[in-house]
Design a protein around this motif. Sequence first.
Motif, short mmCIF file in Angstrom:
data_model
loop_
_atom_site.label_atom_id
_atom_site.label_comp_id
_atom_site.label_asym_id
_atom_site.label_seq_id
_atom_site.Cartn_x
_atom_site.Cartn_y
_atom_site.Cartn_z
N ALA A 21 0.82 -1.20 0.00
CA ALA A 21 0.00 0.00 0.00
C ALA A 21 0.86 1.25 0.00
O ALA A 21 0.59 2.21 -0.74
CB ALA A 21 -0.94 0.00 1.21
N ILE A 22 1.91 1.26 0.81
CA ILE A 22 2.80 2.41 0.85
C ILE A 22 3.46 2.64 -0.50
O ILE A 22 3.49 3.75 -1.02
CB ILE A 22 3.87 2.22 1.95
CG1 ILE A 22 3.23 2.35 3.33
CG2 ILE A 22 5.00 3.23 1.80
CD1 ILE A 22 4.17 1.98 4.46
N LEU A 23 3.97 1.57 -1.09
CA LEU A 23 4.64 1.69 -2.38
C LEU A 23 3.70 2.19 -3.47
O LEU A 23 4.02 3.11 -4.22
CB LEU A 23 5.25 0.35 -2.78
CG LEU A 23 5.96 0.31 -4.12
CD1 LEU A 23 7.23 1.14 -4.04
CD2 LEU A 23 6.27 -1.10 -4.51
N SER A 24 2.52 1.60 -3.56
CA SER A 24 1.60 1.98 -4.62
C SER A 24 1.08 3.40 -4.43
O SER A 24 0.90 4.13 -5.41
CB SER A 24 0.44 0.99 -4.70
OG SER A 24 -0.32 1.02 -3.51
N GLN A 25 0.85 3.82 -3.19
CA GLN A 25 0.36 5.18 -2.96
C GLN A 25 1.43 6.22 -3.28
O GLN A 25 1.14 7.24 -3.91
CB GLN A 25 -0.11 5.34 -1.53
CG GLN A 25 -1.40 4.62 -1.27
CD GLN A 25 -1.74 4.53 0.20
OE1 GLN A 25 -0.93 4.84 1.05
NE2 GLN A 25 -2.95 4.09 0.48
N LEU A 26 2.65 5.97 -2.86
CA LEU A 26 3.71 6.94 -3.14
C LEU A 26 4.02 7.03 -4.63
O LEU A 26 4.02 8.11 -5.21
CB LEU A 26 4.97 6.58 -2.37
CG LEU A 26 5.01 6.96 -0.90
CD1 LEU A 26 6.27 6.43 -0.25
CD2 LEU A 26 4.94 8.45 -0.74
N VAL A 27 4.26 5.89 -5.23
CA VAL A 27 4.64 5.88 -6.65
C VAL A 27 3.47 6.33 -7.53
O VAL A 27 3.65 7.14 -8.45
CB VAL A 27 5.14 4.48 -7.07
CG1 VAL A 27 5.35 4.40 -8.56
CG2 VAL A 27 6.43 4.16 -6.34
#
Length: 78
Positions: A21-27
Amino acid sequence: MIVLAQTPNRHPFKAMALYSAILSQLVGSILIGIFFGRWLDQAWSTTPLFLIIGLLVGLTSGILAMLASVRHFTSGDK
């Protein structure tokens, strides 16, 4: 002697979901801001202005969404 605190049953899939979730939201938010900024720059002939603004808005929204996700995932831990 060092005594480590025992943590309750941690599920590895919960951690993987949080990291995903962190990766997809940031990127995702950064890429959306960059592409939208480039599109506005091409439409209005203002070369780097909206690209930089889109990058900063995307980064800010990604960090805020990341913090909300971390709060959501950690609120269930006791």
